[in-house]
Design an enzyme around this catalytic site. Structure first.
Site, PDB file in Angstrom:
ATOM      1  N   ALA A 140       1.282   0.562  -0.442  1.00  0.00           N
ATOM      2  CA  ALA A 140       0.656   1.439  -1.435  1.00  0.00           C
ATOM      3  C   ALA A 140       0.009   0.607  -2.529  1.00  0.00           C
ATOM      4  O   ALA A 140       0.453  -0.496  -2.843  1.00  0.00           O
ATOM      5  CB  ALA A 140       1.701   2.378  -2.047  1.00  0.00           C
ATOM      6  N   CYS A 141      -1.053   1.174  -3.100  1.00  0.00           N
ATOM      7  CA  CYS A 141      -1.728   0.598  -4.264  1.00  0.00           C
ATOM      8  C   CYS A 141      -2.098  -0.863  -4.000  1.00  0.00           C
ATOM      9  O   CYS A 141      -2.694  -1.176  -2.983  1.00  0.00           O
ATOM     10  CB  CYS A 141      -0.845   0.787  -5.493  1.00  0.00           C
ATOM     11  SG  CYS A 141      -1.762   0.862  -7.039  1.00  0.00           S
TER      12      CYS A 141
END
Length: 564
Positions: free
Chosen positions: A294-295
């Site tokens: 994620a991210c």
């Protein structure tokens, strides 16, 4: 309780994230102010015209003829006193007159689109700080609390302010940390560290089913956040959801770098991910490892995928990217207009001099880019109302941030400046030329409708970068962290997917036209997708690790509690 719920919702959408904003220098902010002053001086007649218009608004307010009213959705002015009490109504109208005057003035300034965005952003920060709700004299809710508590709210507010000055480096607290303890009521899934290096720990979680899928999954978390967001609480735990459904689950836990480790760069992090994948493969006996990230962890995972493809290595199975932007554009986010080439150069130089960017500095910078949500909300709650900040697990995790090495920050800025993921073999990093078109793994990409950190249309652009033939894009009806922490059971949850199978359209708007709304969490949809790509089922291992990678400390490990 209502106040705390609002604070939780707002702040959970404003968690820290790596991106071009780490390259904003104070000169960028001062430059935006200087631009406004220059334009003001260049045309005094225009300034006089707007001052006159603002004066007319002031006269209407004083004579009770003003029709200025707050936006019904503006949570700062929800108290009935703003509507019925003439003193407070006038106070709100004076504030709104200034806000209106500034916006009209900026509209007439001779600026290009980028300069106008900068001017609007910086004036909004200034105007937000002038809101009457930020003071005891101008906040009717705080005054009522003062009377109802017999003055105790002011005493408690002063105590909260003192504690922040002494224990929180002068920043207003966003969370009450006292109720949380790692391993007891947060990050409680059973598991063990099975590999520890100077940079990371590899945590293997214990299976809870008699059979498991043959191909394991490794999660690569962002470098400025602790890994236990994946195992926040039993109700919100991605880890628990996966192991309860037969997925062999591993998570990397990054070490919090000190000044001495400021040279850790993207190449080091990619090498660590590859070392972790090889360990996962050896422990499970699988020649493939599925990866979720994620991210900024997604950017790292994409570099890992690119490097493996460049080396013709088929260790990577499928790839899941959550709220991750690989093809950024300057106008994606509100503060993007402040990012400049010179500002990024200065930010690099300062980071190199210090070795790291400290977690507190990162958090402070992010907070002042969204002051209404992350500063003034808490000033009102903690200081004016004398209430404790909410005891909310997502905010506890967000406050438990880590430092960022100067070298890694420089690499992230290089990725942003060069649009490295959009170029095929033109940008070199991690000892190879980045080319996502060579990555053929199946992809699952997630965005959030109300995500202002990694806007969903920006995350959608990633669908056009890879050479994969099987790409699924899911749009979750939520913001940045809530897009990920979306367990089954929320009656309001919903997501969007493409109706017809096949190649995804080039643009997010085209894709949206061909979607259907699905009630509930996207986790079951993703789980089914993952299970189909995780091989056959086999008996679950009776022990964690193997002869080479013996269990060390229990999950979540030592690095998540190590202070730097």
């Amino acid at each position: 309780m209502v106040q705390e719920t609002k604070l939780e919702n707002e702040a959970s959408q404003s968690t820290s994230a790596l991106g071009p904003l780490v390259g904003i220098a104070r000169e960028d902010l001062l430059g935006a102010v200087a631009l406004l002053l220059r334009e003001t001086a260049s045309d005094p007649q225009r300034m006089m015209k707007h001052a006159q218009a603002m004066g007319e608004d002031m006269v209407k307010i004083m004579t009770g003829k003003s029709e200025l009213a707050p936006d019904p959705k503006d949570k700062r002015f929800m108290d009935p006193a703003w509507q019925y009490n003439p003193f407070f109504r006038a106070g709100a109208q004076y504030y709104l007159a200034i806000q209106k005057g500034m916006r009209n003035w900026i509209e007439e300034l001779e600026l290009d689109d980028l300069e106008r965005d900068r001017a609007n952003f910086i004036t909004n920060i200034i105007i937000d700080s002038l809101a009457p709700t930020n003071t005891l004299a101008g906040n009717p809710t705080a005054q009522k609390r003062l009377i109802d508590s017999g003055g105790m709210s002011v005493i408690k507010g002063l105590k909260n302010a003192y504690n922040d000055m002494v224990h929180n480096k002068g920043m207003v607290s966003q969370v009450d940390k006292r109720p949380f303890k790692l391993g007891e009521n947060i990050a409680t899934s059973k598991g063990s560290v099975v590999l520890r290096t100077e940079m990371f720990e590899l945590v293997q979680y214990a299976p809870t089913t008699e059979e498991v899928y043959a191909i394991p999954q490794l999660t690569i978390p962002p470098q400025i956040n602790k890994m236990y967001i994946n195992d926040l609480s039993p109700e919100k735990s991605v880890v628990k959801y996966l192991v309860d459904n037969g997925i062999q689950t591993f998570v990397i836990s990054w070490r919090n770098p000190s000044k001495e480790q400021g040279a850790w760069d993207m190449s080091d992090y990619v090498s660590s991910c590859l070392e972790a994948m090889e360990a996962v493969s050896a422990i499970t006996g699988s020649d493939k490892v599925n990866v979720a990230a994620a991210c900024s962890g997604g950017q790292t995972a994409s570099l890992v995928a690119s490097k493996l493809a460049a080396e013709n290595c088929d260790l990577l199975g499928m790839l899941t990217l959550m709220v991750c932007v690989l093809h950024p554009q300057q106008n994606d986010i509100e503060a993007g207009s402040l990012v400049s080439e010179n500002g990024m150069k200065l930010a690099r130089q300062r980071a190199e001099k210090k070795g790291i960017i400290e977690a507190d500095s990162l958090a402070r910078g992010f907070a002042w880019l969204r002051p209404n949500d992350l500063i003034w909300n808490y000033v009102i709650n903690n200081y004016l109302l004398g209430a404790d900040p909410p005891a909310f697990d997502v905010l506890y995790w967000n406050s438990d941030a880590t430092n960022l090495s100067a070298s890694l920050m420089g690499d992230f800025l290089t990725i942003y400046e060069t649009l490295a993921f959009t170029k095929k073999g033109e940008v070199e990093m991690a000892n190879h030329k980045i080319d996502l078109s060579k990555v053929k793994s199946d992809l699952f990409i997630v965005g959030g409708v109300t995500d202002h950190i990694t806007p969903w249309k920006a995350t959608y652009r990633s669908t056009q970068l890879f050479g994969s033939k099987d790409i699924t894009y899911v749009l979750s009806q939520s913001g940045h962290m809530q897009a990920i922490l979306n367990p089954p059971g929320n009656p309001k949850a919903k997501f969007y997917v493409q109706k017809k199978k096949g190649k995804l359209p080039e643009t997010a708007d085209e894709w949206l036209k061909g979607t259907e709304e699905v009630k509930g969490s996207w986790w079951p949809f993703w789980l089914e997708w993952v299970q189909k790509r995780s091989g056959k089922q086999k008996p679950a291992p009776k022990q964690l690790g193997n002869a080479e990678h013996k269990p060390l400390d229990p999950a979540p490990g030592l690095y998540v509690v190590e202070e730097r």
